[in-house]
Design a protein around this motif. Structure first.
Motif, short mmCIF file in Angstrom:
data_model
loop_
_atom_site.label_atom_id
_atom_site.label_comp_id
_atom_site.label_asym_id
_atom_site.label_seq_id
_atom_site.Cartn_x
_atom_site.Cartn_y
_atom_site.Cartn_z
N ALA A 57 0.81 -1.22 0.00
CA ALA A 57 0.00 0.00 0.00
C ALA A 57 0.84 1.26 0.00
CB ALA A 57 -0.93 0.00 1.21
N ASN A 58 2.12 1.14 0.36
CA ASN A 58 2.98 2.32 0.42
C ASN A 58 3.76 2.55 -0.88
OD1 ASN A 58 2.33 2.88 3.17
ND2 ASN A 58 3.72 1.23 3.79
N ALA A 59 3.51 1.72 -1.88
CA ALA A 59 4.20 1.86 -3.17
C ALA A 59 3.18 2.14 -4.27
CB ALA A 59 4.99 0.59 -3.49
N PRO A 60 3.59 2.76 -5.38
CA PRO A 60 2.65 3.02 -6.48
C PRO A 60 2.03 1.73 -7.00
CG PRO A 60 4.70 4.21 -6.79
CD PRO A 60 4.94 3.28 -5.66
N SER A 61 0.76 1.78 -7.35
CA SER A 61 0.06 0.64 -7.92
C SER A 61 -0.84 1.14 -9.03
CB SER A 61 -0.75 -0.09 -6.84
OG SER A 61 -1.30 -1.28 -7.33
N LYS A 62 -0.40 0.93 -10.28
CA LYS A 62 -1.11 1.47 -11.44
C LYS A 62 -1.44 0.35 -12.43
CE LYS A 62 1.50 5.81 -11.16
NZ LYS A 62 2.38 6.77 -11.90
N VAL A 63 -2.62 0.49 -13.07
CA VAL A 63 -3.06 -0.49 -14.05
C VAL A 63 -3.72 0.24 -15.22
CG1 VAL A 63 -4.57 -2.46 -14.53
CG2 VAL A 63 -3.41 -2.29 -12.32
N LEU A 64 -3.33 -0.13 -16.43
CA LEU A 64 -3.92 0.45 -17.64
C LEU A 64 -5.37 -0.01 -17.77
CD1 LEU A 64 -3.70 1.95 -20.38
CD2 LEU A 64 -2.86 -0.22 -21.35
N ASP A 65 -6.26 0.92 -18.03
CA ASP A 65 -7.67 0.60 -18.29
C ASP A 65 -7.78 0.13 -19.74
OD1 ASP A 65 -10.38 0.46 -18.70
OD2 ASP A 65 -10.83 2.42 -17.82
N ILE A 66 -7.93 -1.19 -19.94
CA ILE A 66 -7.96 -1.76 -21.28
C ILE A 66 -9.09 -1.17 -22.12
CG2 ILE A 66 -8.19 -3.90 -22.60
CD1 ILE A 66 -5.56 -3.61 -21.14
N LYS A 67 -10.23 -0.91 -21.50
CA LYS A 67 -11.38 -0.38 -22.25
C LYS A 67 -11.06 0.98 -22.85
CE LYS A 67 -14.98 -2.75 -19.57
NZ LYS A 67 -16.18 -2.56 -18.70
N SER A 68 -10.18 1.72 -22.20
CA SER A 68 -9.86 3.05 -22.72
C SER A 68 -9.07 2.97 -24.03
CB SER A 68 -9.07 3.86 -21.68
OG SER A 68 -7.78 3.30 -21.48
N LEU A 69 -8.41 1.82 -24.26
CA LEU A 69 -7.66 1.66 -25.50
C LEU A 69 -8.59 1.51 -26.71
CD1 LEU A 69 -4.75 -0.75 -24.51
CD2 LEU A 69 -4.63 1.72 -24.89
N THR A 70 -9.77 0.95 -26.47
CA THR A 70 -10.70 0.68 -27.58
C THR A 70 -11.83 1.70 -27.64
OG1 THR A 70 -11.93 -0.85 -26.15
CG2 THR A 70 -10.19 -1.78 -27.53
N SER A 71 -11.87 2.63 -26.70
CA SER A 71 -12.93 3.64 -26.74
C SER A 71 -12.70 4.59 -27.91
CB SER A 71 -12.96 4.42 -25.42
OG SER A 71 -11.76 5.13 -25.25
N GLY A 72 -13.77 5.17 -28.36
CA GLY A 72 -13.68 6.02 -29.54
C GLY A 72 -12.94 7.31 -29.30
N THR A 73 -12.99 7.82 -28.12
CA THR A 73 -12.37 9.12 -27.86
C THR A 73 -11.46 9.05 -26.65
OG1 THR A 73 -14.23 9.76 -26.43
CG2 THR A 73 -14.38 10.35 -28.77
N GLY A 74 -10.59 10.05 -26.60
CA GLY A 74 -9.72 10.17 -25.43
C GLY A 74 -8.51 9.27 -25.48
N ALA A 75 -7.51 9.67 -24.74
CA ALA A 75 -6.27 8.90 -24.67
C ALA A 75 -6.44 7.74 -23.70
CB ALA A 75 -5.13 9.81 -24.22
N ALA A 76 -5.48 6.83 -23.74
CA ALA A 76 -5.48 5.69 -22.84
C ALA A 76 -5.44 6.18 -21.39
CB ALA A 76 -4.28 4.79 -23.12
N LYS A 77 -6.19 5.49 -20.54
CA LYS A 77 -6.30 5.88 -19.14
C LYS A 77 -5.59 4.88 -18.25
CE LYS A 77 -9.73 6.70 -15.50
NZ LYS A 77 -11.19 6.64 -15.16
N VAL A 78 -4.82 5.40 -17.32
CA VAL A 78 -4.11 4.55 -16.36
C VAL A 78 -4.67 4.84 -14.97
CG1 VAL A 78 -1.90 3.94 -15.33
CG2 VAL A 78 -2.03 4.51 -17.77
N ASN A 79 -5.22 3.80 -14.33
CA ASN A 79 -5.79 3.96 -12.99
C ASN A 79 -4.71 3.85 -11.93
OD1 ASN A 79 -8.50 4.13 -13.95
ND2 ASN A 79 -8.54 1.90 -14.18
N SER A 80 -4.81 4.69 -10.91
CA SER A 80 -3.83 4.70 -9.82
C SER A 80 -4.44 4.13 -8.54
CB SER A 80 -3.32 6.12 -9.56
OG SER A 80 -2.69 6.64 -10.72
N ASN A 81 -3.59 3.80 -7.60
CA ASN A 81 -4.01 3.26 -6.30
C ASN A 81 -4.90 2.03 -6.44
OD1 ASN A 81 -2.66 5.41 -4.95
ND2 ASN A 81 -4.43 6.74 -5.35
#
Length: 384
Positions: A54-78
């Motif tokens: 819990a004291n270190a960064p924990s990030k995961v790419l939102d796969i759905k954001s890669l295939t969405s029509g708009t917007g850049a890829a989203k990376v979720n934190s915590n």
């Protein structure tokens, strides 16, 4: 009642023989029996759980954001992650080698249902039970990351060439090759220091895995992706840009040296998409996963159980047998020598006759009775 000479000799021989037998057993047990016990057990069934720190960064790419029509890829934190591994022993396994199968999953526990599953791997490898190293067979293992249309895993033959789930019986303070299932190759894991975990002596090892292009390891759609530059969040608009997925890791392991049991593990994983491995563009996964307390305690219990067996046959039992053997040997020798001394023939003593000096032979048949009193000489008159 005193023992006869024959009985004493028999008892002495039995004690000496038994003592010698115990001394020989005390010598053979550490050299032979211990050699048979100093191997990884065939009844392993281990579950390890490693949540993210819990004291270190924990990030995961939102796969759905890669295939969405708009917007850049989203990376979720915590993001809360948990890695779980279930290890069993499978065939072929025998007195010298064993086949380990480990099913490992990584989940995003903040996501619902199957959408939280980030990766699933089934790894198999046949290792030497004493050294922990893979056997020389080609292939000596397999890795499954894909499934067929029916959901069955597809195992790819993979040659393993380093330690993985166990360290050698009698681990040394040195560098070992350690196999990584993501990179599918071995990298050095170096001895760092000696420390303690819950009063148990352990050796700390660390491995650093350099940036590895996973598209060159396994050809999957997720390891090489082409998307518009805008989706990657870089200049270029709709110009397609192909990026590979790279992987780095810093792995720390704490090993109980007598048994080679991994007591605690930690991995600082970083997966990212990039055009150049030295410069990440979009994070796919970043987290530090560490064995939880229950896993550490369970591993300590496994190590101590095996340590007790090694100590019993390697030191305690030989000392006891050796000590008892020496005692029996000494008692037998003393008993035998004392028995012989008590049977030494005595000197024949002849009784004194009245005139001084020894009497005639008093042995049976000599005509002499030791109880006879001396006779008196009678003088008879002459011419009678």
């Amino acid at each position: 009642m005193a023992l006869s000479a024959g009985t004493r000799r028999t008892v002495a021989c039995v004690l000496v023989g038994l003592g010698a037998l115990l001394i020989v057993a005390a010598v053979l047990i550490p050299t032979y029996t211990l050699g048979q016990l100093a191997k990884t057990p065939l009844d392993l069934e281990i579950t390890t759980i490693a949540p993210n720190d819990a004291n270190a960064p924990s990030k995961v790419l939102d796969i759905k954001s890669l295939t969405s029509g708009t917007g850049a890829a989203k990376v979720n934190s915590n993001v809360r992650l948990i890695s779980q591994r279930y290890l069993t022993v499978e065939d072929p396994s025998d007195k010298t080698q064993m086949t380990i199968q480990a099913g490992q999953t990584l989940r995003n526990i903040d996501a619902q249902g199957d959408t939280g599953l980030l990766s699933a791997v089934i790894d198999r490898v046949t290792i030497n039970r004493k050294t922990g190293m893979p056997v020389d067979d080609d292939p000596n293992g397999s890795i499954a990351v894909n499934t067929d249309s029916n959901g069955n895993s597809i195992a790819d033959p993979v040659q393993h060439d380093g330690l993985q789930y166990r360290f050698p019986i009698g681990t040394d303070k040195k560098t070992y090759p350690y196999f990584d299932i993501n990179a599918r190759k071995s990298f050095d894991i170096d001895f760092v220091d000696q420390t303690e975990i819950n009063d148990l002596k352990v050796y700390h090892f660390q491995q650093k895995i350099p940036a590895t292009d996973l598209s060159k390891v396994v050809a999957t759609t997720s390891n090489q992706v082409s998307l518009p530059a805008s989706k990657w969040g870089i200049p270029g608009g709709d110009t397609p840009v192909t990026m590979d997925r790279f992987y780095t890791n810093t792995r720390d392991l704490w090993v109980e040296p007598q048994t080679g049991t991994i007591i605690k593990g930690s991995e600082q994983i970083h997966m990212y998409y990039a055009r150049n491995g030295a410069k990440p563009d979009v994070t796919a996964l970043q987290s530090t996963l560490v064995f939880d307390d229950n896993t550490v305690n369970s591993q300590i219990a496994i190590a101590k159980d095996n340590m007790d067996k090694l100590s019993l046959y390697g030191r305690t039992l030989p000392i006891i047998l050796g000590a008892v053997g020496v005692i029996l040997l000494i008692v037998g020798l003393v008993f035998g020598l004392r028995g012989n001394g008590s049977e030494k023939p005595g000197r024949l003593v002849r009784p004194k006759n009245p005139k001084g000096g020894e009497s005639a032979d008093p042995r049976p048949g000599s005509g002499f009775n030791v109880n006879d009193q001396p006779t008196t000489q009678i003088k008879l008159p002459r011419n009678t």
